[in-house]
Design an enzyme around this catalytic site. Structure first.
Site, PDB file in Angstrom:
ATOM      1  N   HIS A   1      -0.302   8.887   6.330  1.00  0.00           N
ATOM      2  CA  HIS A   1      -0.645   8.297   7.624  1.00  0.00           C
ATOM      3  C   HIS A   1      -1.236   9.377   8.497  1.00  0.00           C
ATOM      4  O   HIS A   1      -0.771  10.515   8.474  1.00  0.00           O
ATOM      5  CB  HIS A   1       0.598   7.762   8.326  1.00  0.00           C
TER       6      HIS A   1
ATOM      7  N   ASP B   1      -3.917   2.202   3.977  1.00  0.00           N
ATOM      8  CA  ASP B   1      -4.865   2.850   4.886  1.00  0.00           C
ATOM      9  C   ASP B   1      -5.465   1.888   5.903  1.00  0.00           C
ATOM     10  O   ASP B   1      -6.612   2.045   6.328  1.00  0.00           O
ATOM     11  CB  ASP B   1      -5.976   3.558   4.089  1.00  0.00           C
TER      12      ASP B   1
HETATM   13  P1  IMP Z   1       0.371   5.952  -6.964  1.00  0.00           P
HETATM   14  O1  IMP Z   1       1.127   5.081  -6.043  1.00  0.00           O
HETATM   15  O2  IMP Z   1       0.242   7.370  -6.493  1.00  0.00           O
HETATM   16  O3  IMP Z   1       0.857   5.854  -8.385  1.00  0.00           O
HETATM   17  O4  IMP Z   1      -1.135   5.404  -7.021  1.00  0.00           O
HETATM   18  C1  IMP Z   1      -1.439   4.105  -7.530  1.00  0.00           C
HETATM   19  C2  IMP Z   1      -2.619   3.486  -6.794  1.00  0.00           C
HETATM   20  O5  IMP Z   1      -2.235   3.177  -5.449  1.00  0.00           O
HETATM   21  C3  IMP Z   1      -3.841   4.395  -6.666  1.00  0.00           C
HETATM   22  O6  IMP Z   1      -5.002   3.587  -6.685  1.00  0.00           O
HETATM   23  C4  IMP Z   1      -3.665   5.015  -5.282  1.00  0.00           C
HETATM   24  O7  IMP Z   1      -4.899   5.421  -4.729  1.00  0.00           O
HETATM   25  C5  IMP Z   1      -3.056   3.845  -4.511  1.00  0.00           C
HETATM   26  N1  IMP Z   1      -2.214   4.265  -3.382  1.00  0.00           N
HETATM   27  C6  IMP Z   1      -0.921   4.679  -3.417  1.00  0.00           C
HETATM   28  N2  IMP Z   1      -0.466   4.941  -2.188  1.00  0.00           N
HETATM   29  C7  IMP Z   1      -1.471   4.677  -1.345  1.00  0.00           C
HETATM   30  C8  IMP Z   1      -1.606   4.720   0.078  1.00  0.00           C
HETATM   31  O8  IMP Z   1      -0.690   5.055   0.825  1.00  0.00           O
HETATM   32  N3  IMP Z   1      -2.821   4.362   0.586  1.00  0.00           N
HETATM   33  C9  IMP Z   1      -3.839   3.968  -0.210  1.00  0.00           C
HETATM   34  N4  IMP Z   1      -3.766   3.899  -1.531  1.00  0.00           N
HETATM   35  C10 IMP Z   1      -2.594   4.252  -2.099  1.00  0.00           C
HETATM   36 MG    MG Z   2      -2.923   6.179   4.169  1.00  0.00          MG
END
Ligand code: IMP
Ligand code: MG
Length: 333
Positions: A43, A13
């Site tokens: 995004h 982000d």
């Molecule tokens: P997962 O990738 O959905 O398993 O999430 C694992 C961790 O990564 C969590 O804390 C999510 O909030 C974070 N996370 C995964 N993808 C993103 C992203 O695109 N932006 C921000 N945080 C992410």
């Molecule tokens: Mg994002």
């Protein structure tokens, strides 16, 4: 360019979507290709009064002359992929690699409960369980799915051909350095390595073919979900500073802290970044909103940029001054 890789320097982000869409429209890439984990990415791209929330396709889709590709290391939710092609008018130019792993209902269910949801704070997109199944060698691949048959290509070969023809290739990372499965704040991380090397492996681009690595830092740090965040601000402090944000995929409020130079230095090292993009300068310094040349920035904002360059030893080449694609300072020119 020719091969430019864009990655996130903190916890995702950072505003990569806006930077990538600017580069896609201005640097004339023939290919915009996505690496990273899967549809856990979110995004936001703002083009005039249109706001696109994108999870599966590369954020460079606004350039209609570019092919938008998803590399074999990324797990794909076919429903989200087909919906975005429709919604973003990317038909005929959006493709995925035959070796992309496929997210199914079972992965969504596993991701919506238990440790992943409650302890890690996963996005619930099925990305982690699908990657786990890929490691078990039981995951279905893109080439096995009839509804995707018109969209299947060989992504590494397309990239190779473009580079041999001296065409620009823009490589889009997702998430951020400290969500990397190898280099992040384990276990509070995503299910893949998301540093520049990992992103390149995802799309089949070898290290000697990378020309530039642009690392994106936001003017402050945010984190969504669980895990450590040094010097985390209290919710009321975040509101007072005007730094309140909400997750693109989950809608959860983002946690925040000051710009963290120590993390940024490590991110530069892990990604061998050659350029820095700073986003949301206007959120820290409202007087900079919409500025398109460095000279127009306030002294305070210039000092902030200078401190980043001096401290990190890498030039700040791109600066975001608002959510619109053209609210940007491009110092490469
Ligand atoms: P997962 O990738 O959905 O398993 O999430 C694992 C961790 O990564 C969590 O804390 C999510 O909030 C974070 N996370 C995964 N993808 C993103 C992203 O695109 N932006 C921000 N945080 C992410
Ligand atoms: Mg994002």
């Amino acid at each position: 360019m020719p091969a430019t890789v864009v990655v996130g320097g903190f916890f995702g982000d950072e505003g990569k979507g806006k930077i990538v869409s600017y580069l896609a429209l201005n640097d004339n890439p023939k290919i915009v290709v996505r690496g990273g984990a899967g549809p856990n990415a979110g995004h936001t791209v703002r083009d005039g009064d249109k706001v696109y929330k994108i999870r599966m396709l590369p954020s460079g889709f606004l350039n209609k002359n570019a092919k938008v590709l998803i590399g074999p290391g990324v797990v794909v939710n076919p429903e989200v992929f087909l919906k975005e092609i429709n919604e973003f008018e990317a038909s005929g130019r959006a493709f995925l690699d035959r070796h992309c792993g496929i997210i199914e209902e079972s992965h969504l269910i596993l991701d919506s409960k238990g440790e992943l949801k409650e302890k890690i704070g996963s996005t619930g997109s099925g990305t982690g369980p699908a990657n786990a199944e890929r490691a078990m060698r039981t995951l279905k691949l893109g080439k096995d799915i009839p509804s995707l048959s018109n969209y299947i290509v060989d992504v590494p070969s397309l990239i190779d051909t473009a580079l041999k023809n001296n065409e620009n290739v823009l490589v889009e990372g997702t998430q951020g350095t400290f969500l990397s499965l190898w280099h992040g704040t384990y276990p509070f991380v995503t299910s893949k390595d998301v540093t520049a090397s990992g992103i390149c492996a995802d799309i089949g681009l070898g290290p000697t073919n990378v020309n530039e690595v642009i690392i994106v830092f936001k003017s402050y740090v945010t984190r969504v979900g669980s895990g450590p965040l040094e010097n985390e601000l209290k919710p009321e402090e975040i509101i007072k500073k005007g730094w309140s944000e909400f997750g693109t995929v989950t809608g959860r409020p983002r946690r925040a802290s000051e710009f963290n130079f120590e993390l940024a230095r490590r991110a530069i090292m892990l990604n061998s970044a050659t350029q820095i993009a700073i986003t949301k300068l206007d959120v820290r310094f409202p007087e900079c909103k919409g500025k398109t040349s460095y000279n127009e920035l306030s002294d305070e904002a210039k000092l902030f940029i200078k401190k980043i360059e001096d401290d990190l030893g890498v030039p700040v080449t791109i600066i975001g001054t608002g959510p619109e694609i053209n609210e940007i300072i491009d110092r490469r020119k």
